[in-house]
Design an enzyme around this catalytic site. Structure first.
Site, PDB file in Angstrom:
ATOM      1  CE  LYS A  28      -1.366   5.459  -4.964  1.00  6.27           C
ATOM      2  NZ  LYS A  28      -2.479   6.279  -3.519  1.00  6.27           N
ATOM      3  CB  THR A  43     -11.200   5.011  -1.915  1.00  8.10           C
ATOM      4  OG1 THR A  43     -10.721   4.239  -2.720  1.00  8.10           O
ATOM      5  CG2 THR A  43     -11.798   5.917  -3.681  1.00  8.10           C
ATOM      6  CE  LYS A  73     -12.128   0.911  -0.777  1.00 11.83           C
ATOM      7  NZ  LYS A  73     -10.878   0.668  -1.492  1.00 11.83           N
ATOM      8  CE  LYS A  92      -2.103   4.230   1.419  1.00 10.57           C
ATOM      9  NZ  LYS A  92      -2.936   5.054   0.784  1.00 10.57           N
ATOM     10  NE  ARG A  93      -2.270   2.800  -8.538  1.00 11.17           N
ATOM     11  CZ  ARG A  93      -1.673   3.937  -9.335  1.00 11.17           C
ATOM     12  NH1 ARG A  93      -0.060   3.841  -8.876  1.00 11.17           N
ATOM     13  NH2 ARG A  93      -1.867   5.593  -8.532  1.00 11.17           N
ATOM     14  CG  HIS A  95      -9.242  10.175 -10.920  1.00 14.77           C
ATOM     15  ND1 HIS A  95      -9.628   9.464  -9.552  1.00 14.77           N
ATOM     16  CD2 HIS A  95     -10.562   9.527 -11.718  1.00 14.77           C
ATOM     17  CE1 HIS A  95     -11.225   9.318  -9.706  1.00 14.77           C
ATOM     18  NE2 HIS A  95     -11.361   9.868 -11.144  1.00 14.77           N
TER      19      HIS A  95
END
Length: 780
Positions: free
Chosen positions: A573, A675, A679, A567-568, A376
């Protein structure tokens, strides 16, 4: 038939052949009353929604139980191959809505509660999120189990029943504060304790070797400190198909409650020390491993999961087939969700050899045919490595097996590349150095028949980079399986308005076959359909605005563009890039550059790991920027900013349907898949993103014209690193220069001098691995 036989026959029938439970409103009402009054002991004077929620869960669980049992029997009778999904994370969220949807009981349940003078929404809000995961990996695991049940695949999930899940995030002066999330404080009515399947997990001790009856050298792991693993089963229903699979979560318990001798001697803390040490294993999700104690506890968790789960599967096999393992690999497969459960490779070898008497070659053939590994991450630092000395102290028998696996593996490498000592050093399962380490990802690859990435780009970069040596040795092992999310929870359940519109226009069935959404294409030119679509979106945005007002104290106008990144919190990110753009917009407002303006409400949310300084500093920056902008009258109707505290699955169920713009802006080549991007897209938001992870495949599906692409590609990122000069980029970009100047001047931290200096340094650092400055202009 005598009386005894008759009684036994009737008892057997009564245990297995109960009449099916009613699925109508009246049956639900009657069962609710029975549970509420008789099982829970409540009456009309009770005002707590907690007990009404408990009663509702029990009537739904009963109906799941019927299908659960039938599913298990069907798998046994067909003797089908079974898969076991081992994951340290399962981010399940709330179960009530999902259970009603998958049982087809949403409308009837709501009506039954109305008959009893209750509202379903109020009861649903009393359910705690099962926060047994940190982010995408755990949510993927939850969606994966849902899809397997919907496809009627015989898949069992194995995880840990943490007492405290992902921490609850509070904000104090814009700073993240972690509070324990004791999600089990009121119990979990969805689970069934199964103490009859308790397993014993060993730690410490030493190995003894002796010859068995056949003259084979056999190992015994002795003088161990044992812990009990008690299973709790959670039903995983498929979508309206009668299938209910299982998620088995393990709870750690001491073998002895306490030492009575020490207790009688007045040494109370010492008498319960073993019990406390044992129960710590499943006390909290993923302890911070920055300390030595944290590392030890995390390794204990990983081995605890692997050992208990494998023993469980082997016990079931031996109960049916005895000690005959000739068809075991044909009938069983273990999927390792990231490196966390990779102890399973060595543990299966140990169990097959030490407990069941198989030789090395036979045990290795079974192991290598039953293990499969999902990777991952593309971040080398995220590939787990454990000190050999820690392994030797905690898991000495496993370390011996890992050494033997490594010796045989390196012999195979040497046969392929004779004399290539550098390759042997690179590929060894043991990283040499001052502190020798066990490379868990390499162990997983060596012991698996399949190794997959989770998006096309990710899988390609794995074989070109991190795992190139292994790909050259075993190209047949490597493949791609792009992540997915379940449309049951992430569209049908969380966006009922859009779900109804889809049913009325393209018909049902899209819940299990998203290709049917292609039927919407001709409706894009239908004015009436577009208007209904807008009404659904408007209602969802109003719902999201209510949540933001309640949890952030910021008023979002549903007519504005809802620009969302949740998100985290992690530097790759690039929440930092998002907030730099917000500062740029604010600067434009202050300069009067608003002639072509679209009012925008920016929502950012996510949790930072407790020990991750920079991620926490970014959260602080977002909150300070929000404070300044939201207090400025000139920005009032043009720009709002909010940071959502305690981002969680149930919050995302409101956020995704209400968002217009989905921010998927990671540095290209760093996001394995994502992911959240799926969504948002599934609920009608458009994406602004880099060519990273599953963004690439989303863009291929929706078309270039429906995707706002920016930034360097993964290849360009690697090339740019060699001559990256953010100072020159900032100097040549007037907008970026003003943004950095606002940050450096302390405009957003006037009472907290220099707190954002580390962020300014990160942006201007020529070794910034995330290339914030390089992508700023393209992003704007």
């Amino acid at each position: 038939m005598n009386d005894k036989q008759l009684k036994q026959s009737l008892l057997s029938a009564s245990l297995t052949e109960l009449p099916p439970l009613g699925m109508d409103v009246l049956s639900l009402v009657n069962d609710f009353r029975r549970y509420y009054t008789h099982s829970l002991g409540r009456d009309r004077h009770s005002r707590s929604t907690h007990y009404a929620y408990q009663a509702l869960v029990l009537i739904l669980r009963e109906r799941l139980m019927e299908r659960w049992k039938q599913t298990r029997y069907a798998y046994e009778e067909t003797d089908c191959k079974q898969a076991y999904y081992l994951s340290l994370e399962f981010l399940m969220g709330r179960a009530l809505g999902n259970a009603m949807l998958n049982l087809g009981l949403e409308e009837d349940t709501a009506l039954a509660l109305q008959c009893l003078g209750m509202e379903l929404e109020e009861l649903a809000e009393s359910e705690h999120d099962a926060g047994l995961g940190n982010g995408g990996l755990g949510r993927l695991a939850a969606c994966f189990l849902d899809s397997c049940a919907t496809l009627q695949l015989p898949v069992t999930g194995y995880g840990i029943r943490y007492d405290y899940g992902m921490f609850r995030q509070q904000l104090a002066d814009g700073e993240q504060v972690e509070e324990p999330d004791h999600w089990l404080r009121d119990g979990n009515p969805w689970e069934i304790e199964r103490p009859e399947y308790t397993q014993r997990v060993r730690f410490g001790g030493r190995s003894e070797f002796q010859r068995d009856g056949a003259g084979r050298l056999a190992a015994r792991w002795v003088d161990t400190n044992d812990v009990l693993a008690i299973p709790y089963d959670v039903p995983i229903p498929g979508y309206q198909n009668g299938t209910v699979n299982t998620l088995r979560l393990w709870k750690a318990a001491a073998t002895d409650e306490f030492d009575l001798g020490e207790f009688n001697a007045g040494l109370y803390p010492e008498s319960v020390a073993a019990k406390n040490t044992a129960e710590q294993i499943t006390l909290v999700l993923y302890p911070n491993d920055s300390s030595e104690n944290g590392k030890e506890l995390r390794l204990r968790q990983q081995y605890f999961l692997a050992s208990a789960s494998l023993q469980d599967v082997l016990a079931r096999w031996v109960g049916i087939h005895g000690n005959d393992f000739t068809r075991f690999a044909e009938k069983n497969v273990f999927q390792l969700n990231d490196t966390h459960p990779s102890c399973a490779v060595a543990e299966l070898m140990r169990l097959l050899m030490d407990k069941h008497g198989l030789g090395w070659d036979q045990a290795w053939e079974i192991t290598a045919r039953t293990m499969a590994y999902t990777n991952h991450t593309l971040l080398p630092e995220a590939l787990e490595k454990w000190p050999v000395r820690l392994f030797r102290r905690l898991l000495p028998r496993l370390l011996e097996i890992i050494f033997e696996i490594n010796a045989r593996f390196l012999a195979e490498v040497a046969r392929h590349w004779p004399g290539d000592s550098e390759r042997l050093r690179r590929m060894s399962l043991i990283e040499e150095g001052r502190e020798p380490m066990v490379r868990m990802a390499y162990l997983a690859i060596a012991g698996s028949f399949s190794v997959n990435g989770v998006a096309a780009l990710h899988s390609r970069l794995l074989v070109e980079g991190l795992f190139r040596d292994f790909f050259e040795l075993w190209p047949h092992k490597f493949n791609n399986k792009t992540n997915g999310v379940t449309p049951r929870r992430w569209l049908a359940r969380c966006n009922p308005g859009l779900a109804r519109l889809l049913d009325e226009t393209i018909g049902s069935g899209w819940e299990v076959d998203l290709d049917r959404l292609r039927g919407l294409l001709p409706l894009a030119e239908d004015g009436a359909f577009r208007e209904r679509w807008r009404q659904v979106k408007r209602a969802n945005k109003e719902r999201l605005a209510q949540m933001v007002a309640a949890e952030c104290g910021v008023a979002f106008d549903p007519q504005a563009l809802f620009d969302v990144q949740v998100k985290r919190i992690h530097e790759y990110k690039r929440q930092l890039l998002d907030v730099l753009h917000v500062i740029h917009l604010y600067d434009r407002i202050k300069r009067g550059d608003t002639t072509t303006w679209t009012p925008r409400c920016v929502l950012i949310g996510g949790k930072a790991a407790p020990g991750y300084f920079m991620a926490k500093r970014i959260i602080k920056l977002i909150n300070n920027v929000a404070l300044v902008i939201n207090a400025d009258p000139e920005a009032d109707l043009l720009l709002k900013v909010a940071f959502l505290p305690n981002y969680r699955v149930s919050a995302m169920e409101t956020i995704a349907p209400g968002s217009d713009l989905s921010e998927q802006i990671s540095t290209a080549g760093k996001e394995a898949s994502g992911t959240g991007n799926m969504k948002f897209m599934m609920n009608g938001a458009v994406t602004i993103g880099t060519l990273d992870g599953a963004n690439i495949e989303i863009r291929e599906e929706v078309g270039d014209e429906n995707f706002f692409l920016f930034g360097l590609t993964a290849e360009q990122v690697e090339e740019r690193r060699h001559h990256y000069d953010p100072g020159a980029i900032i100097a040549s970009d007037e907008d970026l220069e003003r943004v950095v100047s606002l940050l450096s001047s302390g405009h957003f931290n006037q009472l907290e001098p220099r707190i954002f200096d580390p962020i300014v340094h990160a942006i201007t650092n020529p070794f910034d691995p995330w290339l914030i400055a390089a992508d700023f202009r393209s992003y704007v």
